[in-house]
Motif scaffolding. Sequence first.
Motif, short mmCIF file in Angstrom:
data_model
loop_
_atom_site.label_atom_id
_atom_site.label_comp_id
_atom_site.label_asym_id
_atom_site.label_seq_id
_atom_site.Cartn_x
_atom_site.Cartn_y
_atom_site.Cartn_z
N HIS A 8 0.89 -1.33 0.03
CA HIS A 8 0.05 -0.19 0.04
C HIS A 8 0.88 1.20 -0.01
O HIS A 8 1.61 1.44 1.17
CB HIS A 8 -1.06 -0.06 1.09
N TYR A 9 0.66 2.06 -1.25
CA TYR A 9 1.39 3.11 -1.14
C TYR A 9 0.52 4.57 -1.23
O TYR A 9 -0.57 4.41 -1.11
CB TYR A 9 2.27 3.35 -2.50
N ALA A 10 1.09 5.66 -0.99
CA ALA A 10 0.65 6.81 -0.92
C ALA A 10 1.49 7.92 -1.60
O ALA A 10 2.54 7.77 -1.60
CB ALA A 10 0.00 7.25 0.54
N ALA A 11 0.76 8.87 -2.27
CA ALA A 11 1.40 9.97 -2.95
C ALA A 11 0.58 11.19 -2.94
O ALA A 11 -0.70 11.16 -2.94
CB ALA A 11 1.80 9.66 -4.27
N GLY A 12 0.99 12.30 -3.15
CA GLY A 12 0.22 13.47 -3.22
C GLY A 12 -0.33 13.87 -1.97
O GLY A 12 0.48 13.83 -0.74
N GLU A 13 -1.18 15.07 -1.88
CA GLU A 13 -1.55 15.72 -0.74
C GLU A 13 -2.29 14.90 0.51
O GLU A 13 -2.28 15.54 1.50
CB GLU A 13 -2.45 16.91 -1.33
N CYS A 14 -2.47 13.71 0.21
CA CYS A 14 -2.61 12.92 1.48
C CYS A 14 -1.53 12.63 2.30
O CYS A 14 -1.57 12.19 3.40
CB CYS A 14 -3.50 11.61 0.83
N THR A 15 -0.31 12.79 1.83
CA THR A 15 0.76 12.73 2.60
C THR A 15 1.33 13.90 3.22
O THR A 15 2.46 14.15 3.49
CB THR A 15 1.81 11.85 1.67
N GLY A 16 0.66 15.20 2.59
CA GLY A 16 1.01 16.40 3.11
C GLY A 16 0.74 17.46 1.94
O GLY A 16 1.11 16.92 1.11
N PHE A 17 0.39 18.60 2.34
CA PHE A 17 0.14 19.59 1.25
C PHE A 17 1.54 20.09 0.74
O PHE A 17 2.31 20.58 1.43
CB PHE A 17 -0.73 20.78 1.96
N GLY A 18 1.66 20.18 -0.68
CA GLY A 18 2.81 20.61 -1.20
C GLY A 18 2.79 21.16 -2.78
O GLY A 18 3.76 21.34 -3.18
N GLY A 19 1.58 21.19 -3.06
CA GLY A 19 1.30 21.53 -4.61
C GLY A 19 1.24 20.49 -5.43
O GLY A 19 1.72 19.33 -5.48
N SER A 20 0.92 20.98 -6.80
CA SER A 20 0.78 19.80 -7.92
C SER A 20 2.19 19.36 -8.48
O SER A 20 2.36 18.28 -8.62
CB SER A 20 0.20 20.57 -9.09
N GLU A 21 3.09 20.16 -8.23
CA GLU A 21 4.52 19.64 -8.56
C GLU A 21 5.04 18.58 -7.87
O GLU A 21 5.68 17.57 -8.32
CB GLU A 21 5.54 21.01 -8.72
#
Length: 418
Positions: free
Chosen positions: A276-289
Amino acid sequence: MTEHVDLLIIGAGPAGMAAALAAAPRGLNIAVLDDNPLPGGQIWRDGPQAHVPQQARDMRAQLQQLDNVRVHSGCKVIALAGPKRLLLEDAARGWVLSYDTLILCTGARERLLPFPGWTLPGVTGAGGLQALIKGGLPVLDERIVIAGSGPLLLASSATAQKHGAQVVRIAEQAPLAAVAGFAAGLWRWPNKAIQAITLGSAVYRTSAHVLAALGRDRLEAVRVKVGDKVEELACERLACGFGLVPNVEIASALGCAVRDQAVVVDDWQASSVADHYAAGECTGFGGSELALVEGRIAGLAAIGARDEARKMWAERRRWQGFADRLNTAFRLDPALRTLAQPDTVVCRCEDVRHADLVEHGNWSHAKLATRCGMGACQGRVCSTAAQTLFGWAPPQLRPPFSPARISTLACLDEGDVV
């Protein structure tokens, strides 16, 4: 019958699309779930009045050309149906989908904090206003106040002005020193510096926050504190958002470790649960890049292409540096916890007021006594507000995670829901 895929990706925003495109060349059977009509997430949300960036359009086109990737739009996760099995629902059907590997790209939602008048018609979130305008809401000649914290305020202002609205105030709660320090460091990310200059506004004020929304049957004016002064601004709309909160409910239900309101991942974007992996803003807000590079790393790691994934670590560090500066500069002022008055509604679904909650020691006790969090949003708005107001730990979401048809629930065998 239960359908099966090799790789399941929940969320079709920048991270989810990037993960799917990175993993697709291996030839795996991949499914991408998203509750929006089209891929793009909230940041690349489509609609009659939306301008979708070319990068998003290109990624959509690439996904459509892949025979081994199927995008299920307008689809929601309703419940866990056993180990590596999820109950899903879209407009046409409900079904159980099993998977070998999962990548969570569930994004984030706006943090809404209660203040007097925030339930008046005409008051929305800052991102909510953007979504409404993209969906066709007319704002021509309307006076709008935008308040809260973070770059989303400027983006919402630009969207509103582009469609003919008059933005009379942008109230940023962060102090001038913090905002100026953040802006001074943007030379490290030139595209962000250019974006900041483009979105600049003469009505932008720092050390400013909303005190109350005023009106009888709908919004008529907003009371705003700017430094030591208080001003009342006549307007037809108020868009107010205090940053973003990662959507970790499904991750928590799956047993993934969550810390500081975000899914915990390692260098490979792997969560604490195997496969089970996670990516993007569910791991913390940082923008689209940052979301894009995290999605690519997760997609590659999920198919075992670690050498390729490792090559992207430097780019991730670069954008994580931007995210760290952003989150530090726009940290919420503790004074915002005092905006709600005793009679201010905190739980809009069940009409529970601040005075009804403050006497309780935690969310569970408050829910038992007041019904807060028992409405359609299942506490996604009010429990987040209560976490900020009272320091309460957020609740564990229980199935069904969203309202579902009886026919969908009937897809489960007895004992399936966990």
